[in-house]
Design a protein around this motif. Structure first.
Motif, PDB file in Angstrom:
ATOM      1  N   GLY A   1       0.866  -1.218  -0.093  1.00  0.00           N
ATOM      2  CA  GLY A   1      -0.172   0.025  -0.088  1.00  0.00           C
ATOM      3  C   GLY A   1       0.817   1.400   0.102  1.00  0.00           C
ATOM      4  N   ALA A   2       2.157   1.136   0.028  1.00  0.00           N
ATOM      5  CA  ALA A   2       3.019   2.334  -0.061  1.00  0.00           C
ATOM      6  C   ALA A   2       3.780   2.387  -1.133  1.00  0.00           C
ATOM      7  CB  ALA A   2       4.208   2.239   1.303  1.00  0.00           C
ATOM      8  N   GLY A   3       3.455   1.667  -2.418  1.00  0.00           N
ATOM      9  CA  GLY A   3       3.985   1.843  -3.584  1.00  0.00           C
ATOM     10  C   GLY A   3       5.441   1.169  -3.320  1.00  0.00           C
ATOM     11  N   ASN A   4       6.358   1.651  -3.740  1.00  0.00           N
ATOM     12  CA  ASN A   4       7.776   0.966  -3.823  1.00  0.00           C
ATOM     13  C   ASN A   4       8.556   1.834  -2.777  1.00  0.00           C
ATOM     14  OD1 ASN A   4       6.890  -0.502  -6.036  1.00  0.00           O
ATOM     15  ND2 ASN A   4       8.688  -0.038  -7.357  1.00  0.00           N
TER      16      ASN A   4
ATOM     17  N   CYS B   1      20.542   8.807  -6.365  1.00  0.00           N
ATOM     18  CA  CYS B   1      19.438   8.587  -7.074  1.00  0.00           C
ATOM     19  C   CYS B   1      19.187   7.032  -7.186  1.00  0.00           C
ATOM     20  CB  CYS B   1      19.916   9.221  -8.615  1.00  0.00           C
ATOM     21  SG  CYS B   1      18.834   8.747  -9.841  1.00  0.00           S
ATOM     22  N   ALA B   2      17.949   6.805  -7.265  1.00  0.00           N
ATOM     23  CA  ALA B   2      17.520   5.190  -7.566  1.00  0.00           C
ATOM     24  C   ALA B   2      16.429   5.214  -8.290  1.00  0.00           C
ATOM     25  CB  ALA B   2      17.372   4.614  -5.921  1.00  0.00           C
ATOM     26  N   THR B   3      16.348   3.848  -8.912  1.00  0.00           N
ATOM     27  CA  THR B   3      15.228   3.439  -9.776  1.00  0.00           C
ATOM     28  C   THR B   3      14.693   2.215  -9.516  1.00  0.00           C
ATOM     29  OG1 THR B   3      16.479   2.345 -11.307  1.00  0.00           O
ATOM     30  CG2 THR B   3      16.576   4.745 -11.617  1.00  0.00           C
ATOM     31  N   SER B   4      13.457   2.132  -9.812  1.00  0.00           N
ATOM     32  CA  SER B   4      12.595   0.790  -9.630  1.00  0.00           C
ATOM     33  C   SER B   4      11.593   0.602 -10.637  1.00  0.00           C
ATOM     34  CB  SER B   4      12.430   0.718  -8.071  1.00  0.00           C
ATOM     35  OG  SER B   4      10.954   1.508  -7.766  1.00  0.00           O
ATOM     36  N   SER B   5      11.498  -0.608 -10.757  1.00  0.00           N
ATOM     37  CA  SER B   5      10.160  -1.190 -11.623  1.00  0.00           C
ATOM     38  C   SER B   5       9.043  -1.099 -10.784  1.00  0.00           C
ATOM     39  CB  SER B   5      10.500  -2.262 -12.268  1.00  0.00           C
ATOM     40  OG  SER B   5      10.666  -3.404 -11.522  1.00  0.00           O
ATOM     41  N   THR B   6       7.694  -1.391 -11.168  1.00  0.00           N
ATOM     42  CA  THR B   6       6.680  -1.597 -10.515  1.00  0.00           C
ATOM     43  C   THR B   6       6.126  -2.788 -10.504  1.00  0.00           C
ATOM     44  OG1 THR B   6       5.397  -0.490 -12.346  1.00  0.00           O
ATOM     45  CG2 THR B   6       6.269   1.045 -10.559  1.00  0.00           C
ATOM     46  N   GLY B   7       6.790  -3.705 -10.847  1.00  0.00           N
ATOM     47  CA  GLY B   7       6.464  -4.948 -10.850  1.00  0.00           C
ATOM     48  C   GLY B   7       6.148  -5.521  -9.314  1.00  0.00           C
ATOM     49  N   PRO B   8       5.650  -6.962  -9.289  1.00  0.00           N
ATOM     50  CA  PRO B   8       5.362  -7.449  -8.080  1.00  0.00           C
ATOM     51  C   PRO B   8       6.410  -7.810  -7.178  1.00  0.00           C
ATOM     52  CG  PRO B   8       5.084  -9.205  -9.800  1.00  0.00           C
ATOM     53  CD  PRO B   8       5.474  -7.686 -10.530  1.00  0.00           C
ATOM     54  N   THR B   9       7.744  -7.488  -7.597  1.00  0.00           N
ATOM     55  CA  THR B   9       8.946  -7.824  -6.901  1.00  0.00           C
ATOM     56  C   THR B   9       9.503  -6.417  -6.905  1.00  0.00           C
ATOM     57  OG1 THR B   9      10.332  -8.590  -8.646  1.00  0.00           O
ATOM     58  CG2 THR B   9       9.337 -10.216  -7.167  1.00  0.00           C
ATOM     59  N   ILE B  10      10.029  -5.821  -5.818  1.00  0.00           N
ATOM     60  CA  ILE B  10      10.439  -4.319  -5.740  1.00  0.00           C
ATOM     61  C   ILE B  10      12.035  -4.609  -6.286  1.00  0.00           C
ATOM     62  CG2 ILE B  10      11.143  -2.436  -4.598  1.00  0.00           C
ATOM     63  CD1 ILE B  10       8.683  -3.309  -2.988  1.00  0.00           C
ATOM     64  N   GLY B  11      12.718  -3.938  -7.273  1.00  0.00           N
ATOM     65  CA  GLY B  11      13.854  -4.006  -7.638  1.00  0.00           C
ATOM     66  C   GLY B  11      14.627  -2.651  -7.574  1.00  0.00           C
TER      67      GLY B  11
END
Lengths: 111, 113
Positions: free
Chosen positions: A94-97, B91-101
């Motif tokens: 619920g908190a996004g990433n 700075c960081a990036t991530s995708s929005t899939g089920p696993t957070i990377g």
């Protein structure tokens, strides 16, 4: 509010002296718990993600475990090159990433 | 290798003189973050972009602004740096899939003189 507390703040070990770093967390609905290594003057480097209590992951001399309240990063027979700051972070459903970080444990391994 | 690149690695600026830090990524991640990290402290989230949508943390000072002209680039602008703004900026990036990377850049060390 999510909280992450790491202990100890600093840890001095002799080469070969195994030990554990602790990460205690309070979060409503854990999505994932992350361990990072950070060398001085550099960005955090990803080590592990743990998703559920009982899960364990290993990489070389490092092993991460997870319970419903805390995570441990076990370091077996550390070498001087393992010296770094180890950061723990949690993500909540619920908190996004968004990640909430702990303050880190600064590990120094003497030869 | 896909990565997150921050420039410059070290930046020295004068008190009150605007400064811009840059971040680029080849991961094609749709979320980009800016963190401030002071010595021996945890990284503190300043803001993030979900695609073009800007999300500011409530306690981020107005002195800090950000731009994301396209997927690959993101900038941190500090309009009037004070001595207290000296820090490592990550700075960081991530995708929005089920696993957070999350992938972090190497950071920019800002010194204010």
């Amino acid at each position: 509010e999510d909280q992450v507390t790491q202990s100890p703040e600093a840890l001095r070990l002799q080469e070969g002296e195994s030990s554990s770093l602790n990460c205690s967390y309070t979060v409503s609905g854990l999505r994932g718990l992350f361990w990072y290594r950070q060398d001085p003057g550099k960005g955090p480097e990803f080590l592990f993600t743990l998703y559920s209590a009982g899960e364990e992951k290993e990489k070389e001399r490092l092993k991460a475990t997870l319970t419903k309240k805390e995570s441990f990063l076990h370091i077996t027979a550390p070498k001087p090159e393992d010296s770094a700051t180890y950061l723990c972070a949690v993500a909540r459903w619920g908190a996004g990433n968004m990640l909430t970080f702990g303050g880190g444990t600064r590990l120094m391994v003497k030869p | 290798d896909a990565m997150v690149i921050q420039n410059p690695r070290y930046q020295v600026t004068q008190f009150g003189k605007p400064v811009t830090l840059s971040c680029s990524q080849t991961l094609n991640h749709n979320v980009m973050y800016w963190y401030q990290q002071k010595s021996s402290q945890a990284p503190k989230l300043l803001f993030h972009y979900y695609d073009k949508d800007f999300n500011n943390e409530a306690d981020t000072p107005d002195n800090f602004q950000s731009r994301r002209p396209n997927t690959s680039f993101c900038f941190l602008d500090i309009r009037s740096p004070g001595l207290g703004d000296a820090a490592m900026y990550l700075c960081a990036t991530s995708s929005t899939g089920p696993t957070i990377g999350y992938t972090f850049g190497s950071g920019t060390r800002l010194t204010v003189v």
